[in-house]
Motif scaffolding. Sequence first.
Motif, mmCIF file in Angstrom:
data_model
loop_
_atom_site.group_PDB
_atom_site.id
_atom_site.type_symbol
_atom_site.label_atom_id
_atom_site.label_comp_id
_atom_site.label_asym_id
_atom_site.label_seq_id
_atom_site.Cartn_x
_atom_site.Cartn_y
_atom_site.Cartn_z
ATOM 1 N N PHE A 75 0.803 -0.968 -0.274
ATOM 2 C CA PHE A 75 -0.004 -0.152 -0.287
ATOM 3 C C PHE A 75 0.801 0.655 -0.053
ATOM 4 C CE2 PHE A 75 -2.688 -3.473 1.593
ATOM 5 C CZ PHE A 75 -3.962 -2.859 1.582
ATOM 6 N N LEU A 76 0.271 2.715 -0.617
ATOM 7 C CA LEU A 76 1.351 3.479 -0.863
ATOM 8 C C LEU A 76 0.359 4.762 -0.458
ATOM 9 C CD1 LEU A 76 3.979 4.401 -2.216
ATOM 10 C CD2 LEU A 76 2.622 4.432 -4.532
ATOM 11 N N PHE A 77 0.935 5.446 0.573
ATOM 12 C CA PHE A 77 0.700 6.748 0.584
ATOM 13 C C PHE A 77 1.409 7.654 0.691
ATOM 14 C CE2 PHE A 77 -1.170 3.269 3.281
ATOM 15 C CZ PHE A 77 -2.754 3.730 3.751
ATOM 16 N N GLY A 78 0.685 9.376 -0.081
ATOM 17 C CA GLY A 78 1.203 10.322 -0.617
ATOM 18 C C GLY A 78 1.862 10.772 0.734
ATOM 19 N N LEU A 79 2.707 11.299 0.255
ATOM 20 C CA LEU A 79 2.845 12.630 2.098
ATOM 21 C C LEU A 79 3.284 13.605 2.400
ATOM 22 C CD1 LEU A 79 5.035 9.603 4.166
ATOM 23 C CD2 LEU A 79 1.697 10.435 4.836
ATOM 24 N N SER A 80 2.702 15.037 2.215
ATOM 25 C CA SER A 80 2.809 16.550 1.814
ATOM 26 C C SER A 80 3.956 16.258 2.929
ATOM 27 C CB SER A 80 1.830 17.086 2.834
ATOM 28 O OG SER A 80 2.232 17.998 2.654
ATOM 29 N N LEU A 81 5.012 17.040 1.714
ATOM 30 C CA LEU A 81 6.463 17.137 2.448
ATOM 31 C C LEU A 81 6.436 18.670 3.098
ATOM 32 C CD1 LEU A 81 8.953 16.002 2.303
ATOM 33 C CD2 LEU A 81 9.422 18.330 0.850
ATOM 34 N N HIS A 82 5.913 19.730 2.962
ATOM 35 C CA HIS A 82 5.877 20.693 3.489
ATOM 36 C C HIS A 82 4.906 20.882 5.204
ATOM 37 C CE1 HIS A 82 2.296 21.471 1.771
ATOM 38 N NE2 HIS A 82 1.123 22.553 2.596
ATOM 39 N N ARG A 83 4.286 19.274 5.508
ATOM 40 C CA ARG A 83 3.496 18.776 6.931
ATOM 41 C C ARG A 83 4.918 18.212 7.617
ATOM 42 N NH1 ARG A 83 -1.749 20.717 6.178
ATOM 43 N NH2 ARG A 83 -2.613 20.980 4.115
ATOM 44 N N LEU A 84 5.941 17.898 6.533
ATOM 45 C CA LEU A 84 6.835 16.934 7.410
ATOM 46 C C LEU A 84 8.001 17.510 8.272
ATOM 47 C CD1 LEU A 84 6.064 13.423 6.223
ATOM 48 C CD2 LEU A 84 5.534 14.649 8.720
ATOM 49 N N SER A 108 12.453 14.364 -3.428
ATOM 50 C CA SER A 108 11.444 14.585 -4.146
ATOM 51 C C SER A 108 10.940 14.572 -3.367
ATOM 52 C CB SER A 108 11.592 13.860 -5.555
ATOM 53 O OG SER A 108 11.983 12.807 -5.247
ATOM 54 N N GLU A 109 9.708 14.046 -3.576
ATOM 55 C CA GLU A 109 7.941 13.570 -3.902
ATOM 56 C C GLU A 109 7.991 13.181 -2.420
ATOM 57 O OE1 GLU A 109 5.372 10.496 -6.242
ATOM 58 O OE2 GLU A 109 6.154 12.485 -7.193
ATOM 59 N N ILE A 110 7.468 11.739 -1.802
ATOM 60 C CA ILE A 110 7.863 11.545 -0.193
ATOM 61 C C ILE A 110 6.650 10.576 0.094
ATOM 62 C CG2 ILE A 110 6.355 12.942 1.608
ATOM 63 C CD1 ILE A 110 8.940 11.940 3.371
ATOM 64 N N SER A 111 6.769 9.858 -0.226
ATOM 65 C CA SER A 111 5.230 8.621 0.330
ATOM 66 C C SER A 111 5.750 7.564 1.747
ATOM 67 C CB SER A 111 5.007 7.705 -0.873
ATOM 68 O OG SER A 111 6.284 7.237 -1.257
ATOM 69 N N LEU A 112 4.645 7.564 2.373
ATOM 70 C CA LEU A 112 4.538 5.877 3.077
ATOM 71 C C LEU A 112 4.200 4.918 2.733
ATOM 72 C CD1 LEU A 112 4.812 5.278 6.258
ATOM 73 C CD2 LEU A 112 2.239 6.348 6.318
ATOM 74 N N PHE A 190 6.214 -0.496 8.246
ATOM 75 C CA PHE A 190 5.552 1.265 8.035
ATOM 76 C C PHE A 190 7.360 2.004 7.623
ATOM 77 C CE2 PHE A 190 2.369 0.009 10.288
ATOM 78 C CZ PHE A 190 1.009 0.079 9.581
ATOM 79 N N MET A 191 6.931 2.959 6.358
ATOM 80 C CA MET A 191 8.199 3.256 5.474
ATOM 81 C C MET A 191 8.097 3.984 4.777
ATOM 82 S SD MET A 191 11.837 1.812 5.866
ATOM 83 C CE MET A 191 11.990 0.357 5.791
ATOM 84 N N ILE A 192 8.679 5.091 5.050
ATOM 85 C CA ILE A 192 8.191 6.714 4.452
ATOM 86 C C ILE A 192 10.018 5.893 3.306
ATOM 87 C CG2 ILE A 192 9.283 9.020 4.588
ATOM 88 C CD1 ILE A 192 8.046 9.075 7.038
ATOM 89 N N THR A 193 9.846 6.646 1.987
ATOM 90 C CA THR A 193 10.600 6.141 0.476
ATOM 91 C C THR A 193 10.550 7.928 0.283
ATOM 92 O OG1 THR A 193 8.294 5.975 0.091
ATOM 93 C CG2 THR A 193 10.462 3.876 1.173
ATOM 94 N N THR A 194 11.479 8.487 -0.467
ATOM 95 C CA THR A 194 11.833 9.244 -1.469
ATOM 96 C C THR A 194 12.962 9.927 -1.683
ATOM 97 O OG1 THR A 194 11.596 11.902 -1.396
ATOM 98 C CG2 THR A 194 12.975 10.567 1.002
ATOM 99 N N PHE A 195 13.171 10.225 -2.226
ATOM 100 C CA PHE A 195 14.242 10.212 -3.302
ATOM 101 C C PHE A 195 15.090 11.869 -3.656
ATOM 102 C CE2 PHE A 195 12.384 6.843 -6.174
ATOM 103 C CZ PHE A 195 12.560 6.568 -6.765
ATOM 104 N N VAL A 196 16.616 11.431 -3.857
ATOM 105 C CA VAL A 196 16.683 12.915 -3.356
ATOM 106 C C VAL A 196 17.651 12.961 -4.590
ATOM 107 C CG1 VAL A 196 18.982 14.678 -2.092
ATOM 108 C CG2 VAL A 196 17.666 12.551 -1.187
ATOM 109 N N THR A 197 17.090 14.211 -5.286
ATOM 110 C CA THR A 197 18.208 14.689 -6.639
ATOM 111 C C THR A 197 18.619 15.851 -6.679
ATOM 112 O OG1 THR A 197 16.248 15.597 -7.288
ATOM 113 C CG2 THR A 197 16.167 13.770 -7.668
ATOM 114 N N LYS A 198 19.619 15.812 -7.364
ATOM 115 C CA LYS A 198 20.223 16.988 -7.811
ATOM 116 C C LYS A 198 19.796 18.070 -8.334
ATOM 117 C CE LYS A 198 24.998 14.636 -8.254
ATOM 118 N NZ LYS A 198 26.092 14.322 -9.223
ATOM 119 N N ILE A 199 20.381 19.518 -8.001
ATOM 120 C CA ILE A 199 19.694 20.424 -8.831
ATOM 121 C C ILE A 199 20.419 21.426 -9.336
ATOM 122 C CG2 ILE A 199 17.619 20.611 -6.921
ATOM 123 C CD1 ILE A 199 18.832 22.597 -5.471
#
Length: 199
Positions: A75-84, A108-112, A190-199
């Motif tokens: 199961f995948l839950f989209g999270l709001s990064l600015h709320r965490l 980048s986008e963060i999910s649970l 339960f695992m928070i996952t995200t990608f970190v990218t170069k800008i």
Amino acid sequence: MNSDFYLGKDFFTEDEVDNIVTQIIKQEQDGHPLQAELKFDSTAGNYRDKLSNISFSSFFELKDLWLKKISQSYFLFGLSLHRLDVKDKILNFVSDSFNINKDKLKVSEISLQVYTPGSFIEPHSDKGRDDDPRVCAVLIPLNSRPNGASGGELKVGEYEYVPSKCDIMALNIQSPKEHEVVEVKDWFRFMITTFVTKI
């Protein structure tokens, strides 16, 4: 090349992880429900839909499929990064681990991801092209595997990691090694996952 992964044991305090969970629950209670999705990929195709859209009829359409092989299910839950308030800690960890200036990185986008018993991800590589701006996938366990429970390990090559609350892990996108999540047997992962990218 950097390491295949970097692991920060007890990178977060218990209170910080509990606060992340509290922020997620508060987001739901404040009228911003998480959009939950069921996701599985198989030899017969991929299925991903919001739980609010899933009906008996949508599942029944799959009745004649022979899923010779399912490659992932969770199961995948989209999270709001600015709320965490984890963004800075994630960037600090990645900056220190990969020796990249923090100002040159973004989350980048963060999910649970919620793994119920039977959930897993088959061996795969996230490796992109050589010019892929992604640096790493970041994993933050929100709980530890209970005593006596089994499955849910993250395998990176020959290395096996049992999720532990307060840790953080960064999987190097340029690593050729495959990783997988072993089938969860008798607990909820339960695992928070995200990608970190170069800008």
